[in-house]
Write a protein that holds these residues in place. Structure first.
Motif, PDB file in Angstrom:
ATOM      1  N   GLU A   1       0.826  -1.206   0.000  1.00 43.29           N
ATOM      2  CA  GLU A   1       0.000   0.000   0.000  1.00 43.29           C
ATOM      3  C   GLU A   1       0.862   1.260   0.000  1.00 43.29           C
ATOM      4  N   LEU A   2       1.969   1.211   0.716  1.00 46.95           N
ATOM      5  CA  LEU A   2       2.820   2.390   0.892  1.00 46.95           C
ATOM      6  C   LEU A   2       4.068   2.348   0.014  1.00 46.95           C
ATOM      7  N   LYS A   3       4.068   1.501  -0.988  1.00 46.42           N
ATOM      8  CA  LYS A   3       5.248   1.325  -1.840  1.00 46.42           C
ATOM      9  C   LYS A   3       5.746   2.624  -2.472  1.00 46.42           C
ATOM     10  N   PRO A   4       4.852   3.568  -2.879  1.00 44.82           N
ATOM     11  CA  PRO A   4       5.360   4.809  -3.485  1.00 44.82           C
ATOM     12  C   PRO A   4       6.151   5.701  -2.526  1.00 44.82           C
ATOM     13  N   ILE A   5       6.053   5.463  -1.210  1.00 42.12           N
ATOM     14  CA  ILE A   5       6.822   6.275  -0.259  1.00 42.12           C
ATOM     15  C   ILE A   5       8.267   5.811  -0.262  1.00 42.12           C
ATOM     16  N   THR A   6       9.168   6.734  -0.545  1.00 43.03           N
ATOM     17  CA  THR A   6      10.599   6.393  -0.553  1.00 43.03           C
ATOM     18  C   THR A   6      11.288   6.739   0.759  1.00 43.03           C
ATOM     19  N   SER A   7      10.746   7.709   1.501  1.00 46.40           N
ATOM     20  CA  SER A   7      11.351   8.050   2.794  1.00 46.40           C
ATOM     21  C   SER A   7      10.344   8.800   3.649  1.00 46.40           C
ATOM     22  N   VAL A   8      10.536   8.704   4.971  1.00 44.90           N
ATOM     23  CA  VAL A   8       9.733   9.424   5.952  1.00 44.90           C
ATOM     24  C   VAL A   8      10.692  10.166   6.870  1.00 44.90           C
ATOM     25  N   SER A   9      10.427  11.436   7.097  1.00 45.00           N
ATOM     26  CA  SER A   9      11.317  12.201   7.985  1.00 45.00           C
ATOM     27  C   SER A   9      10.492  13.000   8.984  1.00 45.00           C
ATOM     28  N   ALA A  10      11.051  13.154  10.175  1.00 50.19           N
ATOM     29  CA  ALA A  10      10.441  13.976  11.215  1.00 50.19           C
ATOM     30  C   ALA A  10      11.006  15.379  11.111  1.00 50.19           C
ATOM     31  N   VAL A  11      10.116  16.356  10.985  1.00 47.08           N
ATOM     32  CA  VAL A  11      10.521  17.759  10.894  1.00 47.08           C
ATOM     33  C   VAL A  11      10.093  18.437  12.191  1.00 47.08           C
ATOM     34  N   GLY A  12      11.003  18.547  13.136  1.00 48.34           N
ATOM     35  CA  GLY A  12      10.622  19.038  14.450  1.00 48.34           C
ATOM     36  C   GLY A  12       9.802  17.989  15.176  1.00 48.34           C
ATOM     37  N   ASP A  13       9.026  18.433  16.162  1.00 49.09           N
ATOM     38  CA  ASP A  13       8.240  17.506  16.972  1.00 49.09           C
ATOM     39  C   ASP A  13       6.879  17.165  16.378  1.00 49.09           C
ATOM     40  N   ASP A  14       6.332  18.065  15.560  1.00 45.39           N
ATOM     41  CA  ASP A  14       4.938  17.886  15.186  1.00 45.39           C
ATOM     42  C   ASP A  14       4.675  17.884  13.685  1.00 45.39           C
ATOM     43  N   THR A  15       5.676  17.569  12.888  1.00 42.47           N
ATOM     44  CA  THR A  15       5.487  17.530  11.442  1.00 42.47           C
ATOM     45  C   THR A  15       6.219  16.331  10.851  1.00 42.47           C
ATOM     46  N   VAL A  16       5.526  15.631   9.958  1.00 50.07           N
ATOM     47  CA  VAL A  16       6.101  14.479   9.263  1.00 50.07           C
ATOM     48  C   VAL A  16       6.098  14.775   7.774  1.00 50.07           C
ATOM     49  N   ARG A  17       7.211  14.454   7.105  1.00 49.39           N
ATOM     50  CA  ARG A  17       7.315  14.706   5.662  1.00 49.39           C
ATOM     51  C   ARG A  17       7.550  13.381   4.933  1.00 49.39           C
ATOM     52  N   LEU A  18       6.707  13.109   3.952  1.00 52.93           N
ATOM     53  CA  LEU A  18       6.816  11.900   3.155  1.00 52.93           C
ATOM     54  C   LEU A  18       7.333  12.246   1.769  1.00 52.93           C
ATOM     55  N   ARG A  19       8.331  11.524   1.316  1.00 53.19           N
ATOM     56  CA  ARG A  19       8.833  11.666  -0.044  1.00 53.19           C
ATOM     57  C   ARG A  19       8.311  10.482  -0.860  1.00 53.19           C
ATOM     58  N   LEU A  20       7.774  10.786  -2.034  1.00 52.73           N
ATOM     59  CA  LEU A  20       7.194   9.759  -2.891  1.00 52.73           C
ATOM     60  C   LEU A  20       7.976   9.644  -4.191  1.00 52.73           C
ATOM     61  N   SER A  21       7.960   8.448  -4.754  1.00 54.59           N
ATOM     62  CA  SER A  21       8.610   8.241  -6.049  1.00 54.59           C
ATOM     63  C   SER A  21       7.799   8.852  -7.184  1.00 54.59           C
ATOM     64  N   LYS A  22       6.508   9.059  -6.914  1.00 52.12           N
ATOM     65  CA  LYS A  22       5.596   9.627  -7.901  1.00 52.12           C
ATOM     66  C   LYS A  22       4.366  10.121  -7.164  1.00 52.12           C
ATOM     67  N   PRO A  23       3.583  11.004  -7.756  1.00 51.07           N
ATOM     68  CA  PRO A  23       2.335  11.410  -7.101  1.00 51.07           C
ATOM     69  C   PRO A  23       1.454  10.184  -6.864  1.00 51.07           C
ATOM     70  N   TYR A  24       0.817  10.139  -5.716  1.00 51.38           N
ATOM     71  CA  TYR A  24       0.040   8.945  -5.354  1.00 51.38           C
ATOM     72  C   TYR A  24      -1.281   9.367  -4.714  1.00 51.38           C
ATOM     73  N   VAL A  25      -2.312   9.436  -5.522  1.00 51.59           N
ATOM     74  CA  VAL A  25      -3.612   9.943  -5.089  1.00 51.59           C
ATOM     75  C   VAL A  25      -4.237   9.116  -3.957  1.00 51.59           C
TER      76      VAL A  25
ATOM     77  N   ALA B   1      -4.645  12.639 -10.841  1.00 48.27           N
ATOM     78  CA  ALA B   1      -5.442  13.424  -9.896  1.00 48.27           C
ATOM     79  C   ALA B   1      -6.807  13.810 -10.451  1.00 48.27           C
ATOM     80  N   SER B   2      -6.915  13.994 -11.748  1.00 47.58           N
ATOM     81  CA  SER B   2      -8.167  14.424 -12.360  1.00 47.58           C
ATOM     82  C   SER B   2      -9.242  13.358 -12.193  1.00 47.58           C
ATOM     83  N   GLY B   3     -10.386  13.754 -11.619  1.00 46.34           N
ATOM     84  CA  GLY B   3     -11.466  12.807 -11.389  1.00 46.34           C
ATOM     85  C   GLY B   3     -11.975  12.174 -12.663  1.00 46.34           C
ATOM     86  N   ALA B   4     -12.181  12.976 -13.697  1.00 43.77           N
ATOM     87  CA  ALA B   4     -12.705  12.453 -14.957  1.00 43.77           C
ATOM     88  C   ALA B   4     -11.728  11.469 -15.592  1.00 43.77           C
TER      89      ALA B   4
END
Length: 553
Positions: A163-187, A492-495
């Motif tokens: 399910e989470l395969k597009p995520i290449t890395s997870v980083s903690a930015v301070g105490d209250d923010t998480v940043r996810l890096r993806l290999s591609k946009p993942y709706v 991302a486009s619904g149509a």
């Protein structure tokens, strides 16, 4: 979510009328002892109506609520779990970054706000709720969230990894923010973070218990884990560390495993339990006549069907192998089996006409709805396909079913229908958890499949039909399907997504590996003394606000 107390139901448009078929008469005889007669063959019961989204009555503090589950949950570990009943238990003790509300919208839960995206959708930033502690008192911060997400992504055997395969890395930015890096946009990502992939576990407990975390699940939730007796009960107690503990009324919640719907209903009537989960349609009709019961119902996002094993030789997610059975070798044999099935009749006999026939994975009432125009049952064409495939008839198929009365009825119906088309189906009733292990390992030929469904269409498709999917129990591997799955996740486009998923579902149906039969309705029955209960489109029983009505006994 819908709720109704005893009384007449609102009726949707009736199913198409057809001349009675020989199969219907045969099945009526077969199932006379398994259902409440066959009167429903002539006049199927309509879906139960509703008038409220949730029970608004005021709730008093204290008490124990006992909920009967249809089957025993698998591991109480969000990374490894894959059962719908397990999700119901998690809903009380393991909150997620996001949740689903009564309108099937995704809303923040442990996150403080919707995520923000940058870098053309390849970077996702999530701000966290502050002042949150796990059940063991450990502070929930960005590092804790990173620990859980990394575990979901990398732990051996993780059902969340694909399910989470597009995520290449997870980083903690301070105490209250998480940043996810993806290999591609993942709706689909946000919808996944509103389910088990978004559940956050105590890093202290993960370090202490390791692979034994399922026996000591420790998360953020209104209730915390106390004990489990496998096959019998799971006990949760109110968590004083919960950030909104003042809004929690109940002292304790007990989940009991009662597989027989008739027994669940009898326990409701006696007061031994107060809530019955996944009540099957036979009991729904009876519950409506009980003055002491209330019925909740919501359209399910999932499906009921069959999975045919064509390549799962080394376990789900592993590269597919060769299986030397007629069903695995030739798609014409699988198509013949599909043509043997009458979805309207299955709905009428097995499910009392309370569900919706379907032949696709995406539910009606959603923008991506598919499977409403299903091919009619055609035993003659099925026999021609078997002849063209050069197989010896009858083709023998071993169908794994669960031990519930509902699955037993379904198995008997399929057995009778398939016989007319040139198949000899033998039934293999298997305890739910054991059957799940057989399915994962590929130790089956055909098996019933019951998926509770997800908001994003990817949640009903990717893991089941994509090569290497964690729940691809049939071992399907099709480059065209994989390409369309990738396109759907990145669009991302619904149509545009609608067109992609229309082509994707058409391709999946052409492979006849997952045979979609029914779109269920979520039915939950409760005693009238219970108030504050919520059941939304995801089918989960939410007990945070539940308890006993003020002024009740």
């Amino acid at each position: 979510m819908r709720q109704r107390t005893s009384g007449p139901s609102d009726r949707p448009p009736p199913p198409s009328r057809r001349r009675p078929r020989p199969a219907a008469r045969v099945l009526c005889v077969l199932l006379a002892g398994a259902t409440a007669g066959c009167a429903s063959l002539a006049s199927p019961t309509a879906e139960v109506g509703a008038d409220r989204m949730a029970d608004p009555r005021p709730v008093r503090d204290g008490g124990t609520l006992t909920i009967a589950l249809k089957s025993d949950p698998d591991k109480l570990d969000p990374t490894l779990a894959s059962t719908a009943v397990g999700r119901t238990v998690f809903a009380a003790m393991c909150e997620k970054l996001y949740d689903v509300d009564a309108e099937n919208r995704i809303v923040p839960q442990l996150a403080a706000a919707p995520p923000t995206t940058s870098d053309a959708g390849r970077t996702v930033t999530i701000r966290l709720r502050r002042g949150v502690r796990f059940a063991d008192g450990t502070r929930m911060d960005a590092k804790a969230v990173k620990t859980s997400l990394d575990r979901h992504r990398t732990l051996t055997g993780s059902v969340r990894a694909s399910e989470l395969k597009p995520i290449t890395s997870v980083s903690a930015v301070g105490d209250d923010t998480v940043r996810l890096r993806l290999s591609k946009p993942y709706v689909p990502l946000l919808a996944l973070l509103a389910d088990r992939s978004g559940m956050v576990m105590s890093p202290t407990a993960l370090k202490r218990y390791g692979t034994g975390f399922a026996s000591h699940p420790t998360c953020v939730g209104p209730f915390r884990y106390t004990e489990r007796v496998v096959g019998d009960r799971i006990v949760l107690d109110k968590d004083p560390n919960y950030y909104d503990a003042g809004a929690v009324h109940l002292r304790r919640v007990v989940y009991r495993t009662i597989t027989d719907g008739n027994v669940r209903l009898a326990n409701l009537q006696s007061g031994d339990i107060q809530v019955g989960d996944q009540m099957d349609p036979v009991q729904v009709g009876r519950a409506l006549t009980e003055p002491g019961l209330q019925l909740f119902n919501s359209p399910s996002l999932g499906y009921y069907g069959l999975t045919l094993n064509i390549g799962n030789t080394k376990g789900a997610g592993a590269p597919p192998g060769r299986i030397d059975t007629p069903i695995a070798r030739d798609v014409r044999v699988r198509e013949a089996f599909d043509l043997a099935l009458d979805r309207d009749l299955i709905n009428t006999i097995v499910f009392q006409g309370r569900y919706r026939p379907t032949c696709g994975p995406l539910p009606s009432g959603t923008p991506y709805a598919t499977g409403t125009d299903c091919p009619a049952r055609d035993p003659a064409k099925a026999r021609r396909l078997l002849k063209a495939a050069g197989v010896t008839t009858p083709v023998r198929v071993r169908l794994q079913i669960s031990t519930t009365p509902e699955d037993n009825r379904l198995g008997q119906v399929i057995q009778a229908m398939a016989k007319e088309a040139g198949f000899a189906v033998s039934l293999a009733p298997t305890e739910f958890a054991t059957g799940l292990e057989h399915s994962r390992a590929g130790d089956f030929q055909a098996a019933t499949t019951n998926w509770s469904g997800r908001l994003d269409p990817a949640g009903n498709i990717d893991a089941f039909t994509g090569t290497g999917g964690a729940q691809n129990y049939g071992g399907l591997s099709d480059p065209a399907i994989d390409r369309l799955i990738a396109e759907g996740g990145a669009t991302a486009s619904g149509a545009a997504r609608q067109k992609i998923y229309a082509r994707l579902v058409e391709r999946i149906r052409a492979r006849h590996t997952v045979l979609y039969l029914i779109q269920p309705t979520n039915y939950v029955s409760a005693t009238k003394e219970v108030a504050g209960l919520k059941v939304f489109g995801d089918g989960l029983i939410r007990v945070k606000d539940a308890g006993y009505a003020k002024g009740g006994s």
